[in-house]
Structures are given as C-alpha cells and as structure tokens.
Design a protein around this motif. Structure first.
Motif, short mmCIF file in Angstrom:
data_model
loop_
_atom_site.label_atom_id
_atom_site.label_comp_id
_atom_site.label_asym_id
_atom_site.label_seq_id
_atom_site.Cartn_x
_atom_site.Cartn_y
_atom_site.Cartn_z
N PRO A 662 0.82 -1.22 0.00
CA PRO A 662 0.00 0.00 0.00
C PRO A 662 0.85 1.27 0.00
O PRO A 662 2.00 1.27 0.47
CB PRO A 662 -0.80 -0.11 1.30
N VAL A 663 0.26 2.35 -0.53
CA VAL A 663 0.91 3.65 -0.60
C VAL A 663 0.43 4.51 0.58
O VAL A 663 -0.77 4.52 0.88
CB VAL A 663 0.55 4.35 -1.93
N PRO A 664 1.33 5.20 1.29
CA PRO A 664 0.88 6.12 2.34
C PRO A 664 -0.08 7.17 1.77
O PRO A 664 0.23 7.82 0.76
CB PRO A 664 2.19 6.75 2.83
N TYR A 665 -1.21 7.36 2.41
CA TYR A 665 -2.28 8.21 1.88
C TYR A 665 -2.89 8.98 3.06
O TYR A 665 -3.58 8.41 3.90
CB TYR A 665 -3.33 7.33 1.21
N THR A 666 -2.60 10.27 3.15
CA THR A 666 -3.04 11.09 4.27
C THR A 666 -4.31 11.84 3.89
O THR A 666 -4.32 12.59 2.90
CB THR A 666 -1.95 12.10 4.68
N VAL A 667 -5.36 11.65 4.66
CA VAL A 667 -6.64 12.34 4.44
C VAL A 667 -6.74 13.51 5.41
O VAL A 667 -6.63 13.34 6.62
CB VAL A 667 -7.83 11.38 4.63
N PHE A 694 -4.03 7.08 6.34
CA PHE A 694 -4.62 5.97 5.61
C PHE A 694 -3.55 5.30 4.73
O PHE A 694 -2.41 5.76 4.64
CB PHE A 694 -5.76 6.45 4.70
N GLN A 695 -3.98 4.23 4.11
CA GLN A 695 -3.17 3.59 3.07
C GLN A 695 -4.04 3.38 1.84
O GLN A 695 -5.27 3.35 1.92
CB GLN A 695 -2.61 2.24 3.56
N SER A 706 -6.62 -0.49 -11.58
CA SER A 706 -7.97 -0.30 -11.03
C SER A 706 -7.96 0.82 -10.00
O SER A 706 -6.91 1.18 -9.45
CB SER A 706 -8.46 -1.60 -10.39
N PRO A 707 -9.12 1.44 -9.73
CA PRO A 707 -9.18 2.57 -8.77
C PRO A 707 -8.66 2.17 -7.41
O PRO A 707 -8.71 1.01 -7.01
CB PRO A 707 -10.68 2.91 -8.73
N TRP A 708 -8.18 3.18 -6.67
CA TRP A 708 -7.59 2.92 -5.36
C TRP A 708 -8.68 2.79 -4.29
O TRP A 708 -9.66 3.54 -4.27
CB TRP A 708 -6.65 4.05 -4.97
N LEU A 709 -8.42 1.87 -3.39
CA LEU A 709 -9.19 1.73 -2.17
C LEU A 709 -8.37 2.37 -1.06
O LEU A 709 -7.18 2.07 -0.91
CB LEU A 709 -9.42 0.24 -1.88
N THR A 710 -8.96 3.27 -0.26
CA THR A 710 -8.20 3.97 0.78
C THR A 710 -8.89 3.80 2.13
O THR A 710 -10.11 3.97 2.25
CB THR A 710 -8.08 5.47 0.45
#
Length: 856
Positions: A662-667, A694-695, A706-710
């Motif tokens: 997973p990619v680090p994903y900050t909301v 998030f990731q 395909s689209p990302w799930l976060t």
C-alpha cells in the motif's frame, strides 16, 4: 552648493530623529528648475534638473504628502490604488480599449499581429468563446461597466482581456523598474524611475519603449526580464488619452517605497497574485479556469518532496546541506505567477545566510537551478518579476549579466520534428508562419548562443550570407552538422526573420523561439514541482487538443473501450495526467522526485485514471521506466482553491522505481469550528486540520490500474475480506457525444395540447448552437441529474434531457423513420441541429450505422 546643503539636511535629520536615510527626500528649487535628491543603497542620487511644470510640481507635492513615510509596496496597497474601482484604472482601461479598437482596423499592422499571436498562445489554455458564451458573458459585462466599457460578445471579451493583461503587465514592469532602480541605485546612463514623472510626451514614450524592449533592465545587467512581449502594442497606438492615463499610474507608483521588499520580504511572495485577484472577481477568473495555488499548499508540497531541505535544521549536516543547496535543480513546468519559484528561492536564500554561503555563489546557484515554464505570456512576465524581486538583494554580487530562467514554453508539447519534408528540423508555428530550426542547432548551450547570434545579426541588419558565416565560426559546429540541408534551412529561417525586421515586426519572434525551445536545452532536474492545469480532454481548445493527441496515445493514458482499444474522449482524461508523464519522461532525472498538486480523480476513478495508474513511462525496446508513488495527500475536504469544489490531492512520485502497495495516503479533515483562508500560513492550516493516516491500494489486486481503495491499515485488511462483485453496476449515464447544447433543455411552459415548449441550454457548451424555444412531445423527456445536483441525502434534477432511445429496447436508438411519425415535433427540433449532430465523433464511429440523432 544647494545640493550639498540638502544632503547635509538629510544626514542630520536621519541622525537626530533616528530615521533611515532611504526614507527621506530633498528638493532644490531656484524658482525655475527642480532637483530631486535621494539617498539609496548607500549612495546619493541627484536627478537632473527638471523644468517647473504641472508634472514636476505635482511630484513635489506628492513627495511632501507621502514620500517622507513612503507607501509600503504590499498587495493590499496595490489593490487599493490600482483596482478597477479607482478612477486611474478606469481611465487607462478605457484609453487602451479605445486605442486597441482603432488600431485593429489597420488589419496588417503590428498591433494586429501582436493581438493575433497573443490569441494563438491563449487559445492553448483558454477558449474565450466557451468561457464567455451565452449567459457567462453577463458577469463580465457588469464588471467592465465599472470602467465605462461595453462588451457585447466573446470577441470583444478577448479584446478586453488583451487590454486588461496589458494594464497588469504595465504595472508589473513599472514596479520592477521602480524596485531595481531603488535597490541597485542609478548607474551611469540608466534613468531613475522617478525621472518619468516630469518628462515631456516624446521622452515619456521613448523611455517606456526602452523599458519594453528590456533596455532599462539590460543596463542593470538583467538580460531577459522584458523581451518585447505582446503587451508593447500601446506604444504603437499612442495618443493623448493613453499618455494622460499612464502619467496617473506612474505618479501613484512613484510614491511607493520598494524597500518594503527588503524590510518585510514576505510581502513579496504573493504580491502580484493578490493584485490579479483584486483586478478580477472570482466568478470571472473561474470562468477562465484561473485558480491560483495558495502559498500554504505549495509549502506543504515542497516539504513532502524534501522535508530535510525545506523544513530541516541546516546545522545538523552543514556540509551536506551546503552541497545540496548549490547543486540541486528545481523546475516548475506550469509556474503561473511564480508561487513555487519564489518559495524555493526564499528557502535557498535563508539557507545560504544560515550556512554563510557567499552571496555570489548563492546567486549563481539560484539562477542555474531554479527554472520555470508557462504557456501564459502574462504569467511568465509576472513570474520573472517575482523571481527578480526575490533575488534583488543578491544582484550586486553578480559577476556578469543575469538571465531570469523563466520561459514562455509548453511543458507538454515541446518542439517536435516536422513532416516528411522537414524531419531534420524542429517546427515552431506562429501567426506569421512556421519557422523551421535545424536539429543540429537545437542542443543545450548551442541553441541559446544561436538565438543570441540571430537577434544580434538582425539588429545589425546583416545579410543572410554574413549570418551563415557567423554561425559556422561562433557555434563550433562540426562539419557533418553543417551540411547543405542545414545551411539551407538556417538561411531560410534568417531571411524570414530579417524580412520581419525590415517590416518593423521584429523584437519578438527570435525571443519567442528561444523561449519555446527551452525544454530541449535546460537539461534535467532533481525535483519537478508545481500545480499543472486541470482540464479535461473535451474542454481543451480544439487546435491544441489536435496537436497533443499522439502524446496521449504514446504514453498510454488515453481513455479505453473494452479490449484495451485507446479512444480519446471516451472518458474524461485530464491534461494534468499528461503533463505528469511528459515532464517525468523528459525533464526529471532518474531517481528524481516529482511533486504535483493534482486532481484526486486520477487515483479514484475508473476509466479516466486507469492509464495514469499504469505508472510506467513507455520506452522502445524495454518495459519502460517505472514511477513510484511515494505519498498522497487527500485534501478534498479542505477545498483549498477559493470557492471551487475541485477534488484536490498532493502527489509525490519518484522516477525509476516501481510503486509498492500500500501507498501512504493522508486524508485531511477540518477540525470542528476551525477556519482558515486562502491567505493562511501552513502552520495555521495544520492547526485547523487533523490528518488521518490511511493507506491506498488498487481495488483489484490483480489489476494495478484499477481505482484505489483507501482506508486505515486495519480497515483496509478487513475490507479485503468482504470485497466481491457488486450487484450494482455503475454506468456513466447519458452521453450526448458532445451535443449537450442540443439535448439539454429547460421547460418554458406546457401547452393545452400536451406538448412542452422547451429551450435548449447553450451556456458553457463546448459545441456552439443556436438557442431556440420549440414544442416537443413529453414522451422522450427525462429529468437531468448532473453532478452539481447531487448533495448528501438528496438529489434534485436541475433541467431536462431529450433521450431518443427506443422505450422497448433502451440500448437501441429510436429509428429515424419511426421518430418522424411517432414524435414529429421532437424530430423537427433535432432536424434543426442535424449538421451539428452528424459531425460528432461518436456519431461517425458508432451511431451512423443507425441513421438517427440519438444520444448514447
């Protein structure tokens, strides 16, 4: 003797009252002549005697009332003095608009050519017929009435914006002259800005001409700040109204104190961005697609790209930080007014002072390593002046002449080889024809020398043979590169430029050539940062869309139908995706990082973002170059662009490594009750928000496109366990194939016979059609639910749509012969737009088999 007395008075007063001598002024007056005296940058400035007249006396009175304290050079003061509410602004806009209209009647004149070239550049970013078509024109009409002007159509809207850009450009140029004059002092033969106030008409026009050609700044050793741009046209339309209005502007500017830039340097950072905001209201700027990056958002991106460089303590590793400061290269490929460039420079200046780097070395590093491109001529001018103001305190340490590395160039569509007849040359199209430049001249270092040689030879009116001799001797061309074909093309290029020179239309094309080719000659960069334009394929101007079509296919980021067949326009691909790939491919070093403020839809939507999420630059003969997404900031909830509901994200990727999920994903979320504005600092925004760690990973683990799930890491694992095929399949909805202005309608009234009289919605439509009101049968009318109509827990249709599909088989178009008899009024309405409907690309490829006018 009197001048020395004034100097003594100033020195004594400054010492006695503890004032800065730069903020005091003196005047010598003998009843016939005035001599103005200032102390600037450690030396005395004695202006030549000027005769007593209304202009010089007004300057004396202005100094008496304001110059002793000085008007601070801040965006707030500029907006107060030069917004459209001010009479001086209204006067100059009226004078320029009337002068432009009168001069454009001479269709073959230089003003006409400059206006057309400006339109050529701006059509690549702005479609004025779309931005101000139909009812969208009304806010602009209301706004320009403040200046006593009337705009009747999109064509006149273009003329107004040409005038507005000219006015804004004039302010920027004059402020640059004022700042450089005051910071660097007056050199022999370089006129001070203040001299403009009291001069006669001919001297004023001549001085402004010298400014516009760049001569004033070249005398200070700044070569390319001004390069004879599109906005010099007013000198060729000069009349008493333009002169009077310009004097009002100059007189007010002369009261400003640019030492504010030294005393309060943070005021410089967004000086012109704010001023442009004040010149045009939000609604009009948004119609043009103009959204300026908040400084706090740009600062966040820079910290994410390199936190050590932009937020670290330089004392932790002084040797490493010094080396990084002097060698790291930065590019903003869509720099706008220069927000990212000035933030980078400010950090470099701060680090240089903390690390005791000699000013000369620091200046050389900035000029070599901080570079910007933009397609907007006004943005390039503004960014150059912002760049200049950011380094103005270092200029006294320069060892030679300075070139501001901000170029009028396209980061997406760089120069390309020509057709079969000119494969050995790059083509540069302009309104006066296409210039072919031999490939052998377009190498780093050599091309800049060639452009300088070209301009110098034109100014000296050398003939073509003499120019060719100079090329061969001055450019160090090997024999194989200087073949007969190269000589022929170089000669033709020079002769075409020389013809323009003789007709009085030089001063622009050679410099445009140098700027346009910059992506080929500036080298590669450690970091590419910025906010690329967010424009869907279908909203790009037609000519520009056609010119970049092959690039979408080359990088594999076009929309696709089933089976992987590329089809541009089938989905809403965004040009920000294309810019990401082109600059990562050609301008980013291997191992370098790219940080963009970008649309979040590239990560979350199917179709449009699938090609982007391949994250691989295609290369012949191998699998291509991988791109690693390092981190994503999801700022959709913050809506950082004033009043816009854009889905904003900040992305950082690295060239040369594959993405690992997973990619680090900050909301980012706003905290309850917290508020921040467009002008807030990053610290203020951080205190007003919370960041959820998030990731992100593809919804389908077997399909990386395909689209990302976060979600949070634990939630992501839990969701994986319950993922499966949904019983609901999402669809786009009704697609008119580019004919919204035909199929989208609003009800006018219902007739007693049951027919509805409807009016088609033409506002903002890409394809322009006539607005009509016609009766149609209600059977094929359906509620139109657009994205803007859907809110949380509710959806309210805002209009109707005509859907001529067969009710018994919704996948099949209603046969034309049957439509004539079943719904004659609807058929008559559609028949009115037959030419438009048959020209749609979707109709030609798919619907023509049915012979109907249907939607999809």
């Amino acid at each position: 003797h009197a001048i020395q007395q004034v100097k003594n008075y100033i020195s004594g007063l400054a010492k006695k009252q503890r004032r800065e001598m730069d903020r005091l002024a003196g005047v010598v007056f003998d009843g016939y002549f005035l001599i103005f005296v200032r102390y600037i940058n450690g030396q005395w400035l004695e202006e030549p005697p000027v005769e007593v007249n209304p202009h010089s006396l007004e300057r004396l009175l202005t100094w008496l009332t304001s110059l002793s304290s000085g008007v601070a050079l801040t965006s707030e003061n500029l907006s107060r003095d030069f917004s459209i509410e001010q009479l001086r602004t209204q006067n100059i806009l009226r004078a320029l608009f009337q002068g432009l209209n009168q001069t454009l009647e001479q269709a073959d004149g230089l003003v006409s050519k400059l206006f057309e070239q400006w339109r050529l550049f701006f059509r690549e970013a702005i479609d004025y017929s779309e931005a101000f078509g139909g009812r969208k024109l009304q806010p602009l009409q209301k706004w320009v009435r403040k200046a006593g002007l009337c705009i009747h159509d999109a064509d006149e809207a273009q003329r107004f914006f040409f005038v507005l850009h000219t006015y804004f450009a004039l302010l920027v140029k004059l402020l640059a002259w004022l700042a450089v004059s005051r910071h660097l002092g007056v050199k022999l033969g370089v006129p001070a800005f203040g001299n403009l106030v009291g001069v006669d008409r001919d001297t004023l026009r001549r001085s402004l001409g010298e400014m516009e050609s760049g001569g004033i700044f070249q005398a200070y050793g700044i070569l390319n700040l001004l390069e004879g741009d599109f906005f010099t046209w007013y000198l060729h339309a000069w009349n008493e109204h333009i002169e009077k209005a310009l004097r009002e502007i100059i007189q007010r500017l002369e009261a400003y104190d640019p030492t504010t830039l030294r005393l309060v340097p943070e005021e410089t950072r967004d000086l012109f961005k704010k001023l442009y905001h004040y010149l045009l209201p939000r609604e009009i700027r948004h119609n043009l697609g103009e959204y300026y990056t908040p400084d706090w958002l740009a600062q966040r991106l820079l910290v994410q790209v390199d936190s050590e460089f932009f937020a670290g303590d330089p004392r932790c590793d002084e040797i490493g930080m010094r080396r990084k400061l002097l060698t790291t290269r930065f590019l903003d490929p869509a720099c706008g007014s220069g927000t990212f460039l000035t933030l980078i420079i400010a950090r470099m200046v701060g680090l240089g002072r903390a690390l005791l780097v000699p000013e000369r070395h620091l200046l050389e590093s900035i000029l070599k390593n901080v570079v910007g491109f933009d397609l907007n001529p006004l943005a390039v001018l503004t960014a150059r002046v912002n760049y200049l103001l950011a380094i103005v305190d270092l200029l006294e340490h320069r060892r030679g002449e300075v070139t501001i590395p901000v170029y009028l160039a396209d980061s997406v569509r760089g120069p390309v080889p020509g057709d079969l007849l000119s494969q050995d040359a790059y083509c540069f199209p302009t309104t006066i024809g296409t210039f072919d430049v031999p490939l052998s001249l377009c190498t780093p270092g050599r091309f800049d020398r060639f452009c300088a040689l070209l301009e110098n030879s034109l100014n000296s009116s050398l003939n073509a043979d003499a120019f060719l001799v100079r090329c061969q001797t001055d450019l160090d061309l090997p024999a194989e590169a200087w073949d007969a074909r190269t000589v022929e093309k170089t000669s033709k290029l020079y002769e075409k430029m020389l013809d323009l020179h003789r007709r009085g239309m030089n001063g622009l094309w050679a410099r445009l050539l140098k700027n346009n080719f910059a992506p080929l000659t500036v080298g590669q960069f450690d970091y590419v940062v910025g906010n690329p334009p967010w424009i869907n394929w279908e909203h790009l101007p037609d000519e520009y869309r056609k010119s970049i079509r092959d690039l979408w296919l080359r990088y594999g980021i076009a929309g696709t139908f089933k089976g992987g067949r590329p089809r541009l326009g089938a989905v809403k691909v965004d040009i920000s995706a294309l810019m990401t790939y082109t600059v990562a491919d050609t301008l980013l070093k291997d191992g370098g990082k790219l940080g963009f403020v970008i649309t979040q839809s590239l990560f979350k939507t199917a179709g449009a973002g699938a090609g982007f999420r391949r994250l691989r630059i295609p290369q012949l003969g191998n699998r291509g170059i991988p791109l690693q997404i390092v981190h994503v900031d999801d700022m959709v909830d913050l809506k950082p662009f004033e009043g816009a509901s854009n889905c904003t994200a900040v992305m950082v990727l690295k060239k040369g490594k594959p993405t690992r999920y997973p990619v680090p994903y900050t909301v980012w979320r706003k905290t309850k009750g917290a508020r921040f504005t467009y002008e807030s600092t990053l610290e203020e925004v951080l205190s007003a928000t919370r960041r959820l760690q998030f990731q992100a990973e593809p919804v389908d683990p077997n399909d990386p496109t395909s689209p990302w799930l976060t979600a949070r890491p634990k939630a992501l694992r839990a969701v994986r366990k319950i993922l499966g095929r949904s019983v609901y399949e999402a669809h786009e909805g009704v697609n008119t194939g580019g004919a919204n202005a035909v199929y989208w309608v609003e009800p006018v009234f219902r007739r007693p016979d049951g027919l509805w009289v409807v009016r088609n919605l033409t506002e903002g439509a890409k394809v322009k059609v006539e607005e009509v009101a016609r009766p149609i049968e209600p059977d094929l009318l359906y509620p139109l639910l657009r994205g803007r109509d859907v809110q949380r827990w509710q959806a309210e249709p805002s209009a109707w749509i005509i859907v001529p599909q067969d009710p018994r088989d919704p996948t099949r178009a209603y046969p034309e012969a049957k439509l004539k008899t079943d719904y004659p009024n609807t058929y008559d309405y559609l028949k009115r737009f037959e030419n438009v409907l048959r020209r749609r690309s979707g109709y030609k490829q798919i619907l023509s088999r049915t012979g109907t006018f249907t939607c999809r």
